[in-house]
Design a protein around this motif. Structure first.
Motif, mmCIF file in Angstrom:
data_model
loop_
_atom_site.group_PDB
_atom_site.id
_atom_site.type_symbol
_atom_site.label_atom_id
_atom_site.label_comp_id
_atom_site.label_asym_id
_atom_site.label_seq_id
_atom_site.Cartn_x
_atom_site.Cartn_y
_atom_site.Cartn_z
ATOM 1 N N THR A 179 -2.931 -0.454 -9.891
ATOM 2 C CA THR A 179 -3.502 -1.754 -9.582
ATOM 3 C C THR A 179 -2.725 -2.883 -10.262
ATOM 4 O OG1 THR A 179 -5.664 -0.729 -9.406
ATOM 5 C CG2 THR A 179 -5.618 -3.118 -9.612
ATOM 6 N N TRP A 180 -2.356 -2.734 -11.511
ATOM 7 C CA TRP A 180 -1.655 -3.809 -12.221
ATOM 8 C C TRP A 180 -0.289 -4.064 -11.606
ATOM 9 C CZ3 TRP A 180 3.012 -3.164 -14.626
ATOM 10 C CH2 TRP A 180 3.428 -1.858 -14.871
ATOM 11 N N LEU A 181 0.342 -3.006 -11.114
ATOM 12 C CA LEU A 181 1.639 -3.169 -10.479
ATOM 13 C C LEU A 181 1.500 -3.896 -9.133
ATOM 14 C CD1 LEU A 181 4.583 -2.552 -10.948
ATOM 15 C CD2 LEU A 181 4.261 -0.350 -9.853
ATOM 16 N N ARG A 182 0.435 -3.593 -8.406
ATOM 17 C CA ARG A 182 0.167 -4.307 -7.148
ATOM 18 C C ARG A 182 -0.059 -5.790 -7.400
ATOM 19 N NH1 ARG A 182 -4.048 -0.416 -3.943
ATOM 20 N NH2 ARG A 182 -2.611 1.300 -3.641
ATOM 21 N N MET A 183 -0.855 -6.103 -8.424
ATOM 22 C CA MET A 183 -1.142 -7.499 -8.738
ATOM 23 C C MET A 183 0.128 -8.238 -9.155
ATOM 24 S SD MET A 183 -4.135 -7.704 -7.907
ATOM 25 C CE MET A 183 -4.968 -9.112 -8.524
ATOM 26 N N LEU A 184 0.972 -7.570 -9.923
ATOM 27 C CA LEU A 184 2.237 -8.167 -10.314
ATOM 28 C C LEU A 184 3.111 -8.435 -9.087
ATOM 29 C CD1 LEU A 184 4.203 -9.034 -12.578
ATOM 30 C CD2 LEU A 184 5.023 -6.662 -12.590
ATOM 31 N N ASN A 190 0.822 -1.209 0.000
ATOM 32 C CA ASN A 190 0.000 0.000 0.000
ATOM 33 C C ASN A 190 0.855 1.257 0.000
ATOM 34 O OD1 ASN A 190 -2.453 -1.329 -0.042
ATOM 35 N ND2 ASN A 190 -2.541 -1.488 2.180
ATOM 36 N N MET A 191 2.034 1.175 0.581
ATOM 37 C CA MET A 191 2.915 2.340 0.639
ATOM 38 C C MET A 191 3.726 2.507 -0.637
ATOM 39 S SD MET A 191 4.304 2.170 4.543
ATOM 40 C CE MET A 191 4.871 0.492 4.436
#
Length: 132
Positions: free
Chosen positions: A98-103, A92-93
């Motif tokens: 979103t796509w980078l978080r999923m990756l 979160n920091m």
């Protein structure tokens, strides 16, 4: 050496949990301390009961292997749940898209699975060794 390995593990868990809420910090640390006490007491009991260091009795190494195998899961699974939780908070920091978080979830999952398999092998070799 076995006691030193447990002590180093407990120090690492304390460092990982020190910034968490009090309930998670104390629950996690007390879990690992009690688990370590039971684990080491069991190893000492099995080693003495089956005289593993002098003249091993039949079934002693099998009993020790089962004991170490069971406790490896009791150590490794909660440890990686805690590390996964810390990584989840970290994303979160660091990542906005979103796509980078999923990756990153996928990369962290693959890394955690790989490290857990290596951790299992290290745990078994440390506490069981190359016994027959």
């Amino acid at each position: 050496m076995k006691v030193a390995a447990i002590f180093i593990f407990l120090v690492c868990m304390f460092v990982i949990l020190r910034t968490e809420r009090k309930l998670l910090k104390f629950t996690g640390f007390i879990y690992f301390v009690l688990l370590s006490i039971i684990f080491m007491a069991g190893i000492m009991y099995i080693s003495n009961a089956y005289t593993l260091f002098e003249a091993p009795k039949e079934g002693g190494f099998n009993k020790l292997g089962t004991w170490v195998g069971t406790f490896s899961y009791l150590y490794i699974i909660p440890t990686f749940l805690i590390i996964g939780y810390k990584l989840f908070k970290l994303k979160n920091m660091l990542f906005d898209r979103t796509w980078l978080r999923m990756l990153m979830y996928f990369v962290w999952l693959v890394i955690l699975i790989g490290v857990s398999l290596v951790s299992y092998a290290i745990f078994v070799l440390t506490f069981y060794g190359f016994a027959p």
